[in-house]
Scaffold this motif. Structure first.
Motif, PDB file in Angstrom:
ATOM      1  N   GLN A   1       0.801  -1.056   0.003  1.00 18.12           N
ATOM      2  CA  GLN A   1       0.036   0.059   0.189  1.00 18.12           C
ATOM      3  C   GLN A   1       0.987   1.270   0.106  1.00 18.12           C
ATOM      4  OE1 GLN A   1      -2.444  -0.004   3.646  1.00 18.12           O
ATOM      5  NE2 GLN A   1      -4.172   1.128   2.467  1.00 18.12           N
ATOM      6  N   LEU A   2       1.871   1.202   0.717  1.00 20.88           N
ATOM      7  CA  LEU A   2       2.776   2.550   0.893  1.00 20.88           C
ATOM      8  C   LEU A   2       3.633   2.788  -0.269  1.00 20.88           C
ATOM      9  CD1 LEU A   2       3.755   1.943   4.693  1.00 20.88           C
ATOM     10  CD2 LEU A   2       2.356   3.960   3.609  1.00 20.88           C
ATOM     11  N   ASP A   3       4.089   1.542  -0.903  1.00 18.24           N
ATOM     12  CA  ASP A   3       5.252   1.432  -1.997  1.00 18.24           C
ATOM     13  C   ASP A   3       4.467   1.934  -3.248  1.00 18.24           C
ATOM     14  OD1 ASP A   3       7.266   1.587  -3.560  1.00 18.24           O
ATOM     15  OD2 ASP A   3       7.693  -0.631  -3.487  1.00 18.24           O
ATOM     16  N   ARG A   4       4.015   3.278  -3.479  1.00 19.14           N
ATOM     17  CA  ARG A   4       3.211   3.609  -4.464  1.00 19.14           C
ATOM     18  C   ARG A   4       3.870   3.291  -5.927  1.00 19.14           C
ATOM     19  NH1 ARG A   4      -0.897   7.832  -2.928  1.00 19.14           N
ATOM     20  NH2 ARG A   4      -1.429   6.986  -1.241  1.00 19.14           N
ATOM     21  N   ASN A   5       5.075   3.350  -6.178  1.00 18.18           N
ATOM     22  CA  ASN A   5       5.312   3.057  -7.572  1.00 18.18           C
ATOM     23  C   ASN A   5       6.427   1.689  -7.857  1.00 18.18           C
ATOM     24  OD1 ASN A   5       8.185   3.294  -5.968  1.00 18.18           O
ATOM     25  ND2 ASN A   5       8.959   4.923  -6.877  1.00 18.18           N
ATOM     26  N   GLY A   6       6.277   0.816  -6.754  1.00 20.16           N
ATOM     27  CA  GLY A   6       6.546  -0.471  -6.627  1.00 20.16           C
ATOM     28  C   GLY A   6       8.127  -0.922  -6.935  1.00 20.16           C
ATOM     29  N   ASP A   7       8.805   0.295  -6.415  1.00 10.43           N
ATOM     30  CA  ASP A   7      10.384   0.028  -6.723  1.00 10.43           C
ATOM     31  C   ASP A   7      11.000  -0.792  -5.427  1.00 10.43           C
ATOM     32  OD1 ASP A   7      10.322   2.146  -4.639  1.00 10.43           O
ATOM     33  OD2 ASP A   7      11.434   3.443  -5.667  1.00 10.43           O
ATOM     34  N   GLY A   8      10.102  -1.270  -4.569  1.00  8.40           N
ATOM     35  CA  GLY A   8      10.602  -2.068  -3.238  1.00  8.40           C
ATOM     36  C   GLY A   8      11.219  -0.863  -2.242  1.00  8.40           C
ATOM     37  N   ARG A   9      11.003   0.249  -2.100  1.00 12.07           N
ATOM     38  CA  ARG A   9      11.491   1.311  -1.276  1.00 12.07           C
ATOM     39  C   ARG A   9      10.299   2.082  -0.955  1.00 12.07           C
ATOM     40  NH1 ARG A   9      16.524   4.263  -2.593  1.00 12.07           N
ATOM     41  NH2 ARG A   9      14.791   5.357  -3.838  1.00 12.07           N
TER      42      ARG A   9
ATOM     43  N   THR B   1       9.536   5.752   0.094  1.00  7.99           N
ATOM     44  CA  THR B   1      10.341   7.284   0.411  1.00  7.99           C
ATOM     45  C   THR B   1       9.629   8.081   1.273  1.00  7.99           C
ATOM     46  OG1 THR B   1       9.110   8.320  -1.491  1.00  7.99           O
ATOM     47  CG2 THR B   1      10.987   7.088  -2.201  1.00  7.99           C
ATOM     48  N   PRO B   2      10.296   9.033   1.928  1.00 12.61           N
ATOM     49  CA  PRO B   2       9.561   9.970   2.710  1.00 12.61           C
ATOM     50  C   PRO B   2       8.314  10.513   2.010  1.00 12.61           C
ATOM     51  CG  PRO B   2      11.677  10.411   2.871  1.00 12.61           C
ATOM     52  CD  PRO B   2      11.844   9.540   1.735  1.00 12.61           C
ATOM     53  N   GLN B   3       8.207  10.729   0.566  1.00 15.81           N
ATOM     54  CA  GLN B   3       6.988  11.296   0.172  1.00 15.81           C
ATOM     55  C   GLN B   3       5.803  10.180   0.172  1.00 15.81           C
ATOM     56  OE1 GLN B   3       9.881  11.374  -1.174  1.00 15.81           O
ATOM     57  NE2 GLN B   3      10.511  13.472  -1.131  1.00 15.81           N
ATOM     58  N   GLU B   4       6.276   8.927  -0.115  1.00 20.56           N
ATOM     59  CA  GLU B   4       5.188   7.754  -0.006  1.00 20.56           C
ATOM     60  C   GLU B   4       4.717   7.624   1.338  1.00 20.56           C
ATOM     61  OE1 GLU B   4       6.431   4.881  -3.795  1.00 20.56           O
ATOM     62  OE2 GLU B   4       7.868   4.927  -1.897  1.00 20.56           O
ATOM     63  N   PHE B   5       5.475   7.642   2.505  1.00 11.71           N
ATOM     64  CA  PHE B   5       5.328   7.538   3.648  1.00 11.71           C
ATOM     65  C   PHE B   5       4.190   8.515   4.149  1.00 11.71           C
ATOM     66  CE2 PHE B   5       6.125   7.148   8.048  1.00 11.71           C
ATOM     67  CZ  PHE B   5       6.208   5.963   8.531  1.00 11.71           C
ATOM     68  N   ARG B   6       4.538   9.973   3.915  1.00  8.72           N
ATOM     69  CA  ARG B   6       3.696  10.804   4.290  1.00  8.72           C
ATOM     70  C   ARG B   6       2.298  11.014   3.564  1.00  8.72           C
ATOM     71  NH1 ARG B   6       6.343  16.550   2.468  1.00  8.72           N
ATOM     72  NH2 ARG B   6       5.044  15.933   0.677  1.00  8.72           N
ATOM     73  N   ARG B   7       2.468  10.710   2.329  1.00 11.28           N
ATOM     74  CA  ARG B   7       0.944  10.531   1.798  1.00 11.28           C
ATOM     75  C   ARG B   7       0.148   9.434   2.472  1.00 11.28           C
ATOM     76  NH1 ARG B   7       3.643   9.727  -3.622  1.00 11.28           N
ATOM     77  NH2 ARG B   7       4.030  11.927  -4.278  1.00 11.28           N
ATOM     78  N   HIS B   8       0.596   8.567   3.137  1.00 14.64           N
ATOM     79  CA  HIS B   8      -0.164   7.423   3.885  1.00 14.64           C
ATOM     80  C   HIS B   8      -1.069   8.004   4.968  1.00 14.64           C
ATOM     81  CE1 HIS B   8      -1.689   3.543   4.974  1.00 14.64           C
ATOM     82  NE2 HIS B   8      -1.125   3.669   6.093  1.00 14.64           N
ATOM     83  N   GLY B   9      -0.285   9.279   5.477  1.00  6.71           N
ATOM     84  CA  GLY B   9      -1.174   9.967   6.590  1.00  6.71           C
ATOM     85  C   GLY B   9      -0.749   9.357   7.956  1.00  6.71           C
ATOM     86  N   TRP B  10       0.550   8.884   8.108  1.00  9.95           N
ATOM     87  CA  TRP B  10       1.074   8.465   9.246  1.00  9.95           C
ATOM     88  C   TRP B  10       1.489   9.416  10.138  1.00  9.95           C
ATOM     89  CZ3 TRP B  10       3.815   3.313   8.280  1.00  9.95           C
ATOM     90  CH2 TRP B  10       3.030   2.233   8.617  1.00  9.95           C
TER      91      TRP B  10
END
Length: 168
Positions: A149-157, A159-168
């Protein structure tokens, strides 16, 4: 005073007034929105933002991204903290009793909202419907499923931007 001098003096006074009012806002970064600063963004410019503290906690090797293994390790630690009787199963009461993360718990309305979210998340994690969430059920929900769910681009990492978008 000539008319030109009066206009120049007026312009300087106006510019100084704008600088006094806008200066602190501009000094914070991009201003309100999804950018830096203390505007309506999600803490991009705030090194103490709860999401940033949580990301730093999960990122074991401090490379600025979260891997699948790092997220799984964090989920294992969270499960162990919640499993008060160490029986490998979480009851709803155990799940609700532990508040994870750097928040300070000073907002009763937010606390109530977060408790309701926990209640809402418990049943879907209980995939065998026995009224408890086992370690494997928890790790599936908070490990592999959450990583996908968090790894939006599927690169296996993550990022802070992906993490922040999740709303944690």
């Amino acid at each position: 005073m000539t008319r030109r001098t009066t206009l120049l003096a007026t312009a300087l006074v106006a510019a100084r007034a704008v600088a006094l009012v806008a200066g602190p806002t501009l000094a914070q970064g991009w201003g309100p929105g999804m950018g830096q600063g203390m505007g309506m963004g999600m803490g991009a410019g705030n090194p103490d933002a709860p999401w940033r503290q949580r990301l730093t906690t999960i990122d074991e090797n401090n490379d600025g991204v979260v891997t699948r293994d790092e997220l799984k390790t964090q989920a294992e630690g969270v499960f162990a903290a919640m499993d008060a009787d160490n029986d490998g199963q979480l009851t709803l009461e155990e799940y609700k009793a532990v508040r994870m993360g750097p928040q300070r718990g000073l907002n009763p309305a937010r606390e109530a909202m977060m408790q309701q979210r926990k209640i809402d998340r418990f049943a879907p994690m209980d995939t065998n419907r026995d009224g408890r969430v086992g370690r494997d059920e928890f790790l599936a929900a908070h490990g592999s499923q959450m990583f996908a769910q968090l790894d939006r681009n599927g690169d296996g990492r993550i990022t802070p931007q992906e993490f922040r978008r999740h709303g944690w």
